[in-house]
Scaffold this motif. Structure first.
Motif, PDB file in Angstrom:
ATOM      1  N   GLU A  17       0.816  -1.212   0.000  1.00  0.00           N
ATOM      2  CA  GLU A  17       0.000   0.000   0.000  1.00  0.00           C
ATOM      3  C   GLU A  17       0.849   1.261   0.000  1.00  0.00           C
ATOM      4  OE1 GLU A  17      -2.987  -0.418   3.189  1.00  0.00           O
ATOM      5  OE2 GLU A  17      -4.337  -0.172   1.483  1.00  0.00           O
ATOM      6  N   SER A  20       0.585   4.108   3.352  1.00  0.00           N
ATOM      7  CA  SER A  20       1.214   3.647   4.593  1.00  0.00           C
ATOM      8  C   SER A  20       2.710   3.391   4.394  1.00  0.00           C
ATOM      9  CB  SER A  20       0.512   2.409   5.136  1.00  0.00           C
ATOM     10  OG  SER A  20       0.675   1.314   4.266  1.00  0.00           O
ATOM     11  N   ASN A  49      -9.190  -2.885  -1.446  1.00  0.00           N
ATOM     12  CA  ASN A  49      -9.129  -1.774  -0.490  1.00  0.00           C
ATOM     13  C   ASN A  49     -10.050  -2.027   0.693  1.00  0.00           C
ATOM     14  OD1 ASN A  49      -7.157  -0.198  -1.686  1.00  0.00           O
ATOM     15  ND2 ASN A  49      -8.614   0.839  -3.010  1.00  0.00           N
ATOM     16  N   TYR A  52      -8.449  -4.558   3.068  1.00  0.00           N
ATOM     17  CA  TYR A  52      -7.412  -3.953   3.912  1.00  0.00           C
ATOM     18  C   TYR A  52      -8.000  -3.211   5.108  1.00  0.00           C
ATOM     19  CZ  TYR A  52      -3.025  -4.752   1.438  1.00  0.00           C
ATOM     20  OH  TYR A  52      -1.891  -5.316   0.910  1.00  0.00           O
ATOM     21  N   GLN A  53      -9.259  -2.793   5.018  1.00  0.00           N
ATOM     22  CA  GLN A  53      -9.881  -2.006   6.092  1.00  0.00           C
ATOM     23  C   GLN A  53     -10.603  -2.861   7.138  1.00  0.00           C
ATOM     24  OE1 GLN A  53     -12.070   1.569   4.747  1.00  0.00           O
ATOM     25  NE2 GLN A  53     -11.411   0.920   2.712  1.00  0.00           N
ATOM     26  N   ARG A  65      -4.412  -3.352   7.208  1.00  0.00           N
ATOM     27  CA  ARG A  65      -3.777  -2.029   7.149  1.00  0.00           C
ATOM     28  C   ARG A  65      -3.167  -1.665   8.506  1.00  0.00           C
ATOM     29  NH1 ARG A  65      -7.692   1.066   4.381  1.00  0.00           N
ATOM     30  NH2 ARG A  65      -6.594   0.423   2.491  1.00  0.00           N
ATOM     31  N   ASP A  66      -3.918  -1.864   9.576  1.00  0.00           N
ATOM     32  CA  ASP A  66      -3.391  -1.553  10.912  1.00  0.00           C
ATOM     33  C   ASP A  66      -2.270  -2.505  11.306  1.00  0.00           C
ATOM     34  OD1 ASP A  66      -5.106   0.595  11.279  1.00  0.00           O
ATOM     35  OD2 ASP A  66      -6.595  -0.589  12.375  1.00  0.00           O
ATOM     36  N   ARG A  69       1.339  -1.659   9.833  1.00  0.00           N
ATOM     37  CA  ARG A  69       2.080  -0.444  10.209  1.00  0.00           C
ATOM     38  C   ARG A  69       3.369  -0.827  10.940  1.00  0.00           C
ATOM     39  NH1 ARG A  69      -3.164   1.984  11.485  1.00  0.00           N
ATOM     40  NH2 ARG A  69      -3.630   3.305   9.710  1.00  0.00           N
ATOM     41  N   ARG A  76       4.873  -6.755   4.080  1.00  0.00           N
ATOM     42  CA  ARG A  76       3.818  -6.008   3.399  1.00  0.00           C
ATOM     43  C   ARG A  76       3.569  -6.579   2.002  1.00  0.00           C
ATOM     44  NH1 ARG A  76       3.694  -0.027   5.132  1.00  0.00           N
ATOM     45  NH2 ARG A  76       4.722  -0.084   7.129  1.00  0.00           N
TER      46      ARG A  76
END
Length: 92
Positions: A17, A20, A49, A52-53, A65-66, A69, A76
């Motif tokens: 992504e 990020s 997308n 990822y959420q 996504r979280d 990080r 990734r």
């Protein structure tokens, strides 16, 4: 699979992504390089997308996504490929 020239109904997708990756200090050549870009159907782009959420038990109950990080480029990238497989863009 590399991103070719534009085709109707498709979008360029970053395997790792974009936003990020920039936030975590990865370089533009990594993020925008041809090895990180694929052209996929637009509807799959939106599905990925969304994936990822959403919270996911595979990522300790966090959204991918979280979870990603602060993680390495390789982790990734692997998760990005998994997303493409899970959404049916890539076949095993």
């Amino acid at each position: 699979m590399k991103a070719e020239k534009g085709r109707k109904g498709t979008d360029v997708h970053h395997i790792v992504e974009k936003e990020s990756a920039y936030q975590d200090g990865f370089t533009t050549p990594q993020i925008e390089g041809p090895d990180n870009l694929v052209r996929i159907p637009r509807y799959k782009y939106h599905d990925i997308n969304g994936w990822y959420q959403r919270r996911n038990p595979d990522f300790d109950g966090k959204s991918p996504r979280d979870y990603l990080r602060g993680r390495s480029w390789n982790e990734r990238f692997e998760v990005g490929l998994d997303a493409l497989f899970e959404q049916g863009v890539l076949k095993p």
